[in-house]
Every structure is written in C-alpha cells, then in structure tokens.
Design a protein around this motif. Structure first.
Motif, PDB file in Angstrom:
ATOM      1  N   ARG A  17       0.842  -1.208   0.000  1.00  0.00           N
ATOM      2  CA  ARG A  17       0.000   0.000   0.000  1.00  0.00           C
ATOM      3  C   ARG A  17       0.871   1.250   0.000  1.00  0.00           C
ATOM      4  O   ARG A  17       0.631   2.195  -0.766  1.00  0.00           O
ATOM      5  CB  ARG A  17      -0.939   0.013   1.217  1.00  0.00           C
ATOM      6  N   ILE A  43      -8.847  -2.391   7.869  1.00  0.00           N
ATOM      7  CA  ILE A  43      -7.660  -2.454   7.012  1.00  0.00           C
ATOM      8  C   ILE A  43      -6.404  -2.389   7.878  1.00  0.00           C
ATOM      9  O   ILE A  43      -5.470  -3.189   7.700  1.00  0.00           O
ATOM     10  CB  ILE A  43      -7.655  -1.300   5.981  1.00  0.00           C
ATOM     11  N   TYR A  61      -7.865  -5.807  -2.375  1.00  0.00           N
ATOM     12  CA  TYR A  61      -6.696  -5.110  -1.857  1.00  0.00           C
ATOM     13  C   TYR A  61      -5.548  -5.223  -2.853  1.00  0.00           C
ATOM     14  O   TYR A  61      -4.911  -4.225  -3.210  1.00  0.00           O
ATOM     15  CB  TYR A  61      -6.299  -5.723  -0.504  1.00  0.00           C
TER      16      TYR A  61
END
Length: 80
Positions: A17, A43, A61
């Motif tokens: 991420r 998350i 994701y």
C-alpha cells in the motif's frame, strides 16, 4: 464471507500500500469503488496482523495496490 485459505502477511500488505503511495483512507475509497466496503480500522488491523482479510477483501486489496496476490501471502504459508 469466503475465507482466505492461505495466511496474508499484514506487513507485506502495508508495504505494498505504501509503495502504491496510498494512505489507508485512499485505499478504502478505491475498495469502495470496487464494491468492497471496509472500515479503515479493519484495514489497519489486517496490516498489523490482528485480523486476516476475507477472500473478497484480499483480492480487492491486491488489485487496488497493483500487486499480484501471491506477493501478499506469508512466506511460511507458501511452503506449508
């Protein structure tokens, strides 16, 4: 909700991420656009390893951060 049969690696999820230059809130927005509505705390808990993502979240994701799903699997789970 379908369960993930392998163990996701929260650290790898967070690193992916961050490599995509996304905050948790930005990721949540991307997930919502795919029809996956999760709270930012969920998350964070997945990334910290306190919870495992379900299959739907795990797949979304990986797409949202632009990585292959296998890169988010725990190393010990790949050899089990």
């Amino acid at each position: 909700m379908a369960k993930l049969s392998l163990t996701a690696d929260g650290r790898k999820m967070r690193l992916a991420r961050e490599a995509a230059d996304l905050t948790v809130d930005q990721l949540v927005e991307r997930l919502r656009k795919e029809g996956v509505d999760r709270h930012p705390d969920h998350i964070r808990n997945c990334e910290l390893g306190y919870q495992q993502p379900g299959l739907e979240l795990f797949n979304a994701y990986a797409r949202a951060v632009g990585v292959d799903r296998l890169t988010l699997i725990a190393d010990d789970a790949k050899t089990a």
